[in-house]
Design a protein around this motif. Sequence first.
Motif, short mmCIF file in Angstrom:
data_model
loop_
_atom_site.label_atom_id
_atom_site.label_comp_id
_atom_site.label_asym_id
_atom_site.label_seq_id
_atom_site.Cartn_x
_atom_site.Cartn_y
_atom_site.Cartn_z
N ASP A 106 44.08 -201.87 79.64
CA ASP A 106 43.16 -200.50 79.93
C ASP A 106 41.91 -201.21 80.67
O ASP A 106 41.15 -202.24 80.05
N VAL A 145 43.54 -194.14 74.66
CA VAL A 145 43.09 -192.84 75.24
C VAL A 145 41.38 -192.69 75.14
O VAL A 145 41.05 -192.51 73.69
N ASP A 146 40.69 -192.87 76.02
CA ASP A 146 39.11 -192.81 75.98
C ASP A 146 38.71 -193.95 74.97
O ASP A 146 38.95 -195.14 75.18
N TYR A 150 45.64 -195.66 70.01
CA TYR A 150 46.87 -195.03 69.18
C TYR A 150 47.82 -196.10 68.88
O TYR A 150 48.14 -196.87 69.90
N LYS A 183 51.15 -190.72 77.20
CA LYS A 183 50.26 -189.75 77.40
C LYS A 183 50.11 -188.94 78.44
O LYS A 183 50.41 -189.40 79.56
N LYS A 185 48.56 -185.54 81.37
CA LYS A 185 47.23 -185.46 81.64
C LYS A 185 46.33 -184.39 80.91
O LYS A 185 45.13 -184.00 80.89
N ASN A 187 46.23 -184.24 77.80
CA ASN A 187 45.66 -184.90 76.71
C ASN A 187 46.60 -184.67 75.40
O ASN A 187 45.97 -184.59 74.15
N VAL A 189 49.70 -186.83 73.36
CA VAL A 189 50.44 -187.94 73.12
C VAL A 189 51.56 -187.67 72.55
O VAL A 189 51.72 -187.09 71.56
N ASN A 204 45.71 -184.62 71.43
CA ASN A 204 44.34 -185.76 71.15
C ASN A 204 42.94 -185.23 71.13
O ASN A 204 42.10 -185.89 70.28
#
Length: 318
Positions: A106, A145-146, A150, A183, A185, A187, A189, A204
């Motif tokens: 990430d 994710v952001d 997870y 994931k 687009k 949102n 998972v 999510n």
Amino acid sequence: MLKEKIKVLRENLGLRNKIRIILLVIVLVIILFVNSYLIFDKNIKTEEEPEAFIESITDEAPVIKITKNIAYVANQLSNSVSIVDLDKSQVIKHIEIEEPHELYLDKNLLYVTSSKTDNITVININKNEIIDAIESESPHGILVVDDSIYVTNADKNSVTIINKTSLVYKDIEVGLQPHMLVKDKHNFVYATNIVSDDIAIINNDIQKLADIIHVGDGPEGIAIDPQEKFIYITNQEANEVAALTLKNKKINKIQVDSRPLRVIFSNAGRLAFVSNFNSNTISIINTYKQNVINKIKTDYSPLGLALSEDDRYLYVTN
């Protein structure tokens, strides 16, 4: 006499030119053939020995992530993450982590799960140093994710969501023995559940379970194509890939070799690559026709797959 010598010389020059042309054509054909499949067999030794891979009957061979021609390889049996310079084909550093399992990149951070230590190790890839360790019970697959991490928890049959800032934990019950994550687009998972033969879909936005879909026997690896039309899932017990259409949730089964574990897509999405652990092969799938178009023989139980950023080279950990 002189005329005969000139004639012989001309004939020899003509023959040499023909040979040069033929050799040039052969070289061009070889180049076109290699580039057509975008496959490059390049062996880079990490800390693992091939014998260790043969003895391993689970997914204990190394997994791999690549960014900017630097590869990060998790060596579960030798308790380390190897950092490999792909341009020079050499290991530049080993970072000690006890039984690293899965990796997730990430931005400038590499997250490494270790179910033995109940930790997620965070590595700054700019400095190649460990900067943090986050507690997590028996973590396996991982996805960021952001502001949320997870993590699949096979022992509790759940997915744990960890807030990176507050470190607040939330468990969502999914299927039996969840493993890998991806994931889309929108949102959502997706988590593969090996024992219950399905995938869990988590919203999510509200961090709740949205759906469970049966996909086949022993799903483990999972990947979403760049256009986000399909999700490919490796069903290791059925020796197949389940191609799930996201729009209508229909599934098409693609037969591959024995015990497929991981799947990735080319950057354009035209091809998918599947590592077949027991048969020592890589299956290449045409994603438009959803059929196997080629098979590559590898050494010692292939597991991890990664493509170079230009799609020219496929790296396989054994």
